[in-house]
Design a protein around this motif. Structure first.
Motif, PDB file in Angstrom:
ATOM      1  N   GLN A  53      -9.866   8.099   4.598  1.00 54.39           N
ATOM      2  CA  GLN A  53     -10.487   9.419   4.502  1.00 54.39           C
ATOM      3  C   GLN A  53      -9.455  10.546   4.409  1.00 54.39           C
ATOM      4  O   GLN A  53      -9.806  11.714   4.385  1.00 54.39           O
ATOM      5  CB  GLN A  53     -11.397   9.664   5.720  1.00 54.39           C
ATOM      6  CG  GLN A  53     -12.519   8.650   5.859  1.00 54.39           C
ATOM      7  CD  GLN A  53     -13.456   8.666   4.661  1.00 54.39           C
ATOM      8  OE1 GLN A  53     -13.838   9.714   4.168  1.00 54.39           O
ATOM      9  NE2 GLN A  53     -13.817   7.488   4.188  1.00 54.39           N
ATOM     10  N   ILE A  54      -8.180  10.186   4.330  1.00 51.24           N
ATOM     11  CA  ILE A  54      -7.113  11.183   4.278  1.00 51.24           C
ATOM     12  C   ILE A  54      -6.610  11.282   2.843  1.00 51.24           C
ATOM     13  O   ILE A  54      -6.281  10.270   2.222  1.00 51.24           O
ATOM     14  CB  ILE A  54      -5.948  10.800   5.217  1.00 51.24           C
ATOM     15  CG1 ILE A  54      -6.453  10.590   6.643  1.00 51.24           C
ATOM     16  CG2 ILE A  54      -4.854  11.853   5.180  1.00 51.24           C
ATOM     17  CD1 ILE A  54      -5.420  10.020   7.587  1.00 51.24           C
ATOM     18  N   THR A  55      -6.548  12.489   2.318  1.00 47.35           N
ATOM     19  CA  THR A  55      -6.069  12.680   0.953  1.00 47.35           C
ATOM     20  C   THR A  55      -4.557  12.456   0.885  1.00 47.35           C
ATOM     21  O   THR A  55      -3.859  12.532   1.907  1.00 47.35           O
ATOM     22  CB  THR A  55      -6.393  14.092   0.441  1.00 47.35           C
ATOM     23  OG1 THR A  55      -5.692  15.042   1.245  1.00 47.35           O
ATOM     24  CG2 THR A  55      -7.897  14.366   0.477  1.00 47.35           C
ATOM     25  N   ASP A  56      -4.068  12.227  -0.320  1.00 47.61           N
ATOM     26  CA  ASP A  56      -2.640  12.026  -0.513  1.00 47.61           C
ATOM     27  C   ASP A  56      -1.843  13.255  -0.091  1.00 47.61           C
ATOM     28  O   ASP A  56      -0.797  13.138   0.553  1.00 47.61           O
ATOM     29  CB  ASP A  56      -2.345  11.692  -1.980  1.00 47.61           C
ATOM     30  CG  ASP A  56      -2.891  10.335  -2.395  1.00 47.61           C
ATOM     31  OD1 ASP A  56      -3.326   9.560  -1.520  1.00 47.61           O
ATOM     32  OD2 ASP A  56      -2.867  10.044  -3.610  1.00 47.61           O
ATOM     33  N   SER A  57      -2.348  14.421  -0.427  1.00 52.87           N
ATOM     34  CA  SER A  57      -1.625  15.648  -0.066  1.00 52.87           C
ATOM     35  C   SER A  57      -1.583  15.837   1.446  1.00 52.87           C
ATOM     36  O   SER A  57      -0.572  16.305   1.996  1.00 52.87           O
ATOM     37  CB  SER A  57      -2.257  16.861  -0.749  1.00 52.87           C
ATOM     38  OG  SER A  57      -3.598  17.010  -0.364  1.00 52.87           O
ATOM     39  N   MET A  58      -2.661  15.458   2.129  1.00 55.34           N
ATOM     40  CA  MET A  58      -2.657  15.554   3.598  1.00 55.34           C
ATOM     41  C   MET A  58      -1.660  14.575   4.198  1.00 55.34           C
ATOM     42  O   MET A  58      -0.974  14.904   5.185  1.00 55.34           O
ATOM     43  CB  MET A  58      -4.051  15.299   4.165  1.00 55.34           C
ATOM     44  CG  MET A  58      -5.023  16.443   3.966  1.00 55.34           C
ATOM     45  SD  MET A  58      -4.496  17.991   4.732  1.00 55.34           S
ATOM     46  CE  MET A  58      -4.457  17.551   6.453  1.00 55.34           C
ATOM     47  N   LEU A  59      -1.549  13.398   3.628  1.00 56.73           N
ATOM     48  CA  LEU A  59      -0.575  12.420   4.131  1.00 56.73           C
ATOM     49  C   LEU A  59       0.836  12.976   4.008  1.00 56.73           C
ATOM     50  O   LEU A  59       1.643  12.853   4.946  1.00 56.73           O
ATOM     51  CB  LEU A  59      -0.676  11.101   3.354  1.00 56.73           C
ATOM     52  CG  LEU A  59      -1.786  10.158   3.761  1.00 56.73           C
ATOM     53  CD1 LEU A  59      -1.790   8.935   2.863  1.00 56.73           C
ATOM     54  CD2 LEU A  59      -1.640   9.727   5.201  1.00 56.73           C
ATOM     55  N   GLU A  60       1.131  13.568   2.870  1.00 58.28           N
ATOM     56  CA  GLU A  60       2.459  14.135   2.674  1.00 58.28           C
ATOM     57  C   GLU A  60       2.708  15.289   3.648  1.00 58.28           C
ATOM     58  O   GLU A  60       3.806  15.447   4.169  1.00 58.28           O
ATOM     59  CB  GLU A  60       2.623  14.583   1.224  1.00 58.28           C
ATOM     60  CG  GLU A  60       2.689  13.404   0.264  1.00 58.28           C
ATOM     61  CD  GLU A  60       2.652  13.811  -1.201  1.00 58.28           C
ATOM     62  OE1 GLU A  60       2.136  14.909  -1.522  1.00 58.28           O
ATOM     63  OE2 GLU A  60       3.131  13.009  -2.015  1.00 58.28           O
ATOM     64  N   GLN A  61       1.666  16.069   3.896  1.00 58.68           N
ATOM     65  CA  GLN A  61       1.792  17.179   4.858  1.00 58.68           C
ATOM     66  C   GLN A  61       2.025  16.635   6.266  1.00 58.68           C
ATOM     67  O   GLN A  61       2.888  17.129   6.996  1.00 58.68           O
ATOM     68  CB  GLN A  61       0.533  18.038   4.834  1.00 58.68           C
ATOM     69  CG  GLN A  61       0.588  19.205   5.787  1.00 58.68           C
ATOM     70  CD  GLN A  61      -0.694  20.029   5.748  1.00 58.68           C
ATOM     71  OE1 GLN A  61      -1.477  19.911   4.822  1.00 58.68           O
ATOM     72  NE2 GLN A  61      -0.894  20.837   6.771  1.00 58.68           N
ATOM     73  N   TYR A  62       1.273  15.604   6.651  1.00 51.23           N
ATOM     74  CA  TYR A  62       1.451  14.989   7.973  1.00 51.23           C
ATOM     75  C   TYR A  62       2.860  14.417   8.117  1.00 51.23           C
ATOM     76  O   TYR A  62       3.474  14.527   9.179  1.00 51.23           O
ATOM     77  CB  TYR A  62       0.424  13.888   8.206  1.00 51.23           C
ATOM     78  CG  TYR A  62      -0.984  14.369   8.463  1.00 51.23           C
ATOM     79  CD1 TYR A  62      -1.259  15.630   8.980  1.00 51.23           C
ATOM     80  CD2 TYR A  62      -2.066  13.538   8.196  1.00 51.23           C
ATOM     81  CE1 TYR A  62      -2.552  16.052   9.226  1.00 51.23           C
ATOM     82  CE2 TYR A  62      -3.372  13.948   8.438  1.00 51.23           C
ATOM     83  CZ  TYR A  62      -3.609  15.214   8.949  1.00 51.23           C
ATOM     84  OH  TYR A  62      -4.900  15.624   9.191  1.00 51.23           O
ATOM     85  N   GLU A  63       3.371  13.813   7.037  1.00 56.69           N
ATOM     86  CA  GLU A  63       4.722  13.250   7.097  1.00 56.69           C
ATOM     87  C   GLU A  63       5.737  14.361   7.337  1.00 56.69           C
ATOM     88  O   GLU A  63       6.646  14.223   8.171  1.00 56.69           O
ATOM     89  CB  GLU A  63       5.054  12.518   5.803  1.00 56.69           C
ATOM     90  CG  GLU A  63       6.459  11.944   5.806  1.00 56.69           C
ATOM     91  CD  GLU A  63       6.912  11.459   4.452  1.00 56.69           C
ATOM     92  OE1 GLU A  63       7.687  10.488   4.434  1.00 56.69           O
ATOM     93  OE2 GLU A  63       6.516  12.037   3.433  1.00 56.69           O
TER      94      GLU A  63
END
Length: 109
Positions: free
Chosen positions: A79-89
């Protein structure tokens, strides 16, 4: 009389059931039948030791690597978008926190 009727009805039911399961295969070409049953053995088979286990290969995409880290940590990232994953990283790196733990905390908020 009753027992004869039961026997006749039983025979009728058995005939009906066996008629329903009767093979209704039409005439088929024997060459087609043989082809479907043949096992083709190729002399140029690949030795299993020559194939790397795909699960051990590292994904080339950064987002895929992040999703794999989350999967291995038991975090569902569907449920996490790719852009959110990059932001979380990026946020986890800035805070010096383990990426998977940071995402787990963010998802559970």
């Amino acid at each position: 009389m009753n027992s004869k009727l039961i026997v006749v009805v039983s025979i009728f039911v058995l005939i009906t059931i066996s008629g329903c399961t009767k093979n209704t295969e039409t005439n088929t070409d024997k060459s087609q039948e043989t082809k479907s049953n043949e096992v083709i053995i190729d002399s140029s088979t690949i030795d299993s030791s020559d194939i790397d286990d795909i699960r051990k290969e590292e994904p080339s995409n950064t987002v895929s690597q992040l999703r794999r880290k989350l999967y291995e940590a038991g975090v569902n990232s569907s449920q996490i978008t790719d852009s959110m994953l990059e932001q979380y990283e990026k946020e986890a790196a800035e805070k010096n926190i383990d990426f998977a733990e940071y995402v787990r905390e963010e998802v559970n908020k």
